[in-house]
Design an enzyme around this catalytic site. Structure first.
Site, PDB file in Angstrom:
ATOM      1  N   SER A 196       8.013  -2.222  -5.639  1.00 27.58           N
ATOM      2  CA  SER A 196       6.727  -2.201  -4.964  1.00 27.58           C
ATOM      3  C   SER A 196       6.809  -2.833  -3.571  1.00 27.58           C
ATOM      4  O   SER A 196       7.482  -2.314  -2.691  1.00 27.58           O
ATOM      5  CB  SER A 196       5.679  -2.896  -5.837  1.00 27.58           C
ATOM      6  OG  SER A 196       4.400  -2.761  -5.302  1.00 27.58           O
ATOM      7  N   ASP A 239       2.818   0.286   0.806  1.00 30.77           N
ATOM      8  CA  ASP A 239       3.901  -0.574   0.343  1.00 30.77           C
ATOM      9  C   ASP A 239       5.079   0.317  -0.067  1.00 30.77           C
ATOM     10  O   ASP A 239       5.085   1.523   0.196  1.00 30.77           O
ATOM     11  CB  ASP A 239       3.425  -1.452  -0.814  1.00 30.77           C
ATOM     12  CG  ASP A 239       2.917  -0.635  -1.999  1.00 30.77           C
ATOM     13  OD1 ASP A 239       2.542   0.539  -1.804  1.00 30.77           O
ATOM     14  OD2 ASP A 239       2.892  -1.159  -3.125  1.00 30.77           O
ATOM     15  N   ASP A 253       1.619   2.904  -3.762  1.00 26.05           N
ATOM     16  CA  ASP A 253       0.418   2.858  -4.603  1.00 26.05           C
ATOM     17  C   ASP A 253      -0.679   2.006  -3.964  1.00 26.05           C
ATOM     18  O   ASP A 253      -1.739   1.824  -4.554  1.00 26.05           O
ATOM     19  CB  ASP A 253       0.736   2.380  -6.020  1.00 26.05           C
ATOM     20  CG  ASP A 253       1.189   0.929  -6.111  1.00 26.05           C
ATOM     21  OD1 ASP A 253       1.450   0.306  -5.058  1.00 26.05           O
ATOM     22  OD2 ASP A 253       1.306   0.413  -7.230  1.00 26.05           O
TER      23      ASP A 253
END
Length: 452
Positions: free
Chosen positions: A94, A237, A241
């Protein structure tokens, strides 16, 4: 949970996060899922190929056939899960730095696993509950093509393309070298926007900026908005998401303000928004203005997913959920954080008014965040006990699902221990700066009293 946190599991590659670890997680997931097929996807990180291979091997070893999706955003992997009705192991860290990698687990409905589902997989992982198969029953592998194209097509079908195209908007986009670089430029151009980019080459070294889309990492995007005279700046990112914005002046938009603006457009009376316990007063005010309800969860997307599912089973309508970090859910579309979809929903607002106008009602809030250290667990417990006693005496609504949150109507304060560092976090927010400072100071005084 020991293995899975609020957004999966992650760590530094070949230190705390190794191929062997990934194999075991995949084996545990495959054992619990007991599915004929599962998929493996990855973001753009340098170590993604190695770890995706490990995940595929782990699944195959328990007899699961594996669809290899390649490099794709997490929301694209979730869309594939729902289309194909298969669970997915998503290899991504992430927003973490490039030396990190991780795993997010997605169910066959395209939704990240709930806390209960993750606990079952963690139990299999920790208690050697993995069931491998004989050599002639191991899973097969196949490469799945066009996953990203199918995802973009699905997004386009869910957005008011005509409204956005008619506004003749210019978008400045910073995918941060992550997986969004593979889909978002195409998507926003297909919406009829002129798109200018920075950091739009997929590169797991992240040479242009760190993956986390926070203000200090996004100076280039702000400059691009101003130089290109763009209507909106959008940053993702590493796995796309999340979406964070700059307005038409090239000024950073607080994620909490964007969430509140989006909630204002979504909520009708009696409906419910879901957010974490550190929710901004901005969203509280937006929910109150809509005569809607607000449900709070412990911090982290996994907890938000679980609570939305609970509420929907109870018959509640939840059109929006999320946190102020740019991770927003629109459950009517899919119970998944999707940076491209979130940005497109914001573009629907920008089509009729400037970005700065959309967030203007939520601009004048003052936040205070402080960290208070402690020497050992005993001292921490004494300090938290003192904070709890103080909170119970206050004339405010107390929430204790993750620390101690006090809602005063015009302001809030939160005290909670960090899950990763020897610190106690103190948050306070109000429209009045002095009010926020006073609340943070009062919490700090209570903590210090417990230290002594």
């Amino acid at each position: 949970m020991e293995v899975f946190g609020s957004s999966g599991t992650r760590g530094t590659v070949n230190e705390s996060f190794t191929p062997e670890f990934v194999v075991r997680v995949a084996q545990a997931a495959g054992t619990v899922w007991d599915a004929e097929r599962a998929a493996v996807a990855r973001d753009t990180r340098v170590t993604g190929g190695m770890l995706a291979d490990a995940a595929a091997s782990g699944l195959a070893s328990v007899g699961t056939d594996v669809d290899r999706l390649g490099r794709t955003p997490t929301p694209s992997a979730q869309a594939y899960a729902e289309r194909a009705q298969v669970p997915v192991v998503m290899v991504t860290a992430s927003h973490n730095p490039p030396e990190f990698n991780g795993i997010k687990l997605i169910g066959p409905d395209g939704v990240g696993l709930s806390v209960d589902a993750l606990e079952l997989i963690e139990e299999a992982f920790l208690e050697d509950g993995v069931e491998t198969v004989p050599w002639d029953e191991v899973g097969t592998r196949r490469r799945v093509e066009n996953v990203n194209d199918d995802y973009v097509a699905e997004l386009l079908s869910a957005i008011d393309r005509e409204r956005i195209a008619a506004a003749d908007l210019t978008v400045a986009l910073d995918p941060g070298h992550g997986a969004g670089a593979l889909t978002s430029p195409e998507f926003f151009r297909a919406l009829g926007c002129e798109v200018v980019t920075v950091n739009a080459q997929p590169d797991g070294h992240f040479p242009g900026r760190d993956p986390e889309p926070v203000a200090e990492n996004l100076a280039d995007l702000g400059r691009l908005v101003r130089t290109a005279d763009a209507d909106l700046g959008i940053a993702h990112d590493g796995d796309a998401d999340r979406a964070i914005f700059f307005d038409e002046r090239g000024e950073f938009v607080e994620g909490d303000a964007a969430l509140a603006a989006l909630a204002t457009a979504e909520l009708d009376p009696g409906e419910t928004a879901v957010s974490a316990v550190n929710v901004s007063q901005r969203l509280v005010d937006a929910v109150d203005a809509a005569d809607a309800n607000l449900e709070l969860t412990p911090i982290g997307s996994t907890h938000i997913v679980s609570r939305v599912l609970d509420l929907e089973r109870q018959g509640a309508t939840v059109p929006i959920a999320g946190e102020g970090n740019g991770g927003i859910f629109f459950p009517d579309f899919r119970l998944a954080r999707d940076g491209a979809f979130t940005a497109a929903r914001f573009l629907e607002q920008v089509a009729s008014r400037r970005a700065s106008e959309a967030v203007a009602p939520f601009a004048d809030y003052h936040n205070v965040r402080r960290n208070v250290d402690y020497a050992d667990r005993d001292e921490r417990d004494r300090m938290l006990a003192a904070a709890e006693e103080w909170a119970e005496r206050e004339d405010a609504e107390l929430t204790t699902i993750d620390g101690y949150r006090l809602d005063y109507g015009d302001a809030w304060a939160l005290t909670r221990p960090s899950g990763t560092e020897p610190l106690i976090r103190v948050y306070a927010e109000a429209r009045d700066a002095d009010r926020a400072e006073e609340l943070a100071a009062a919490v700090g005084d209570a903590l210090e009293a417990g230290r002594n």
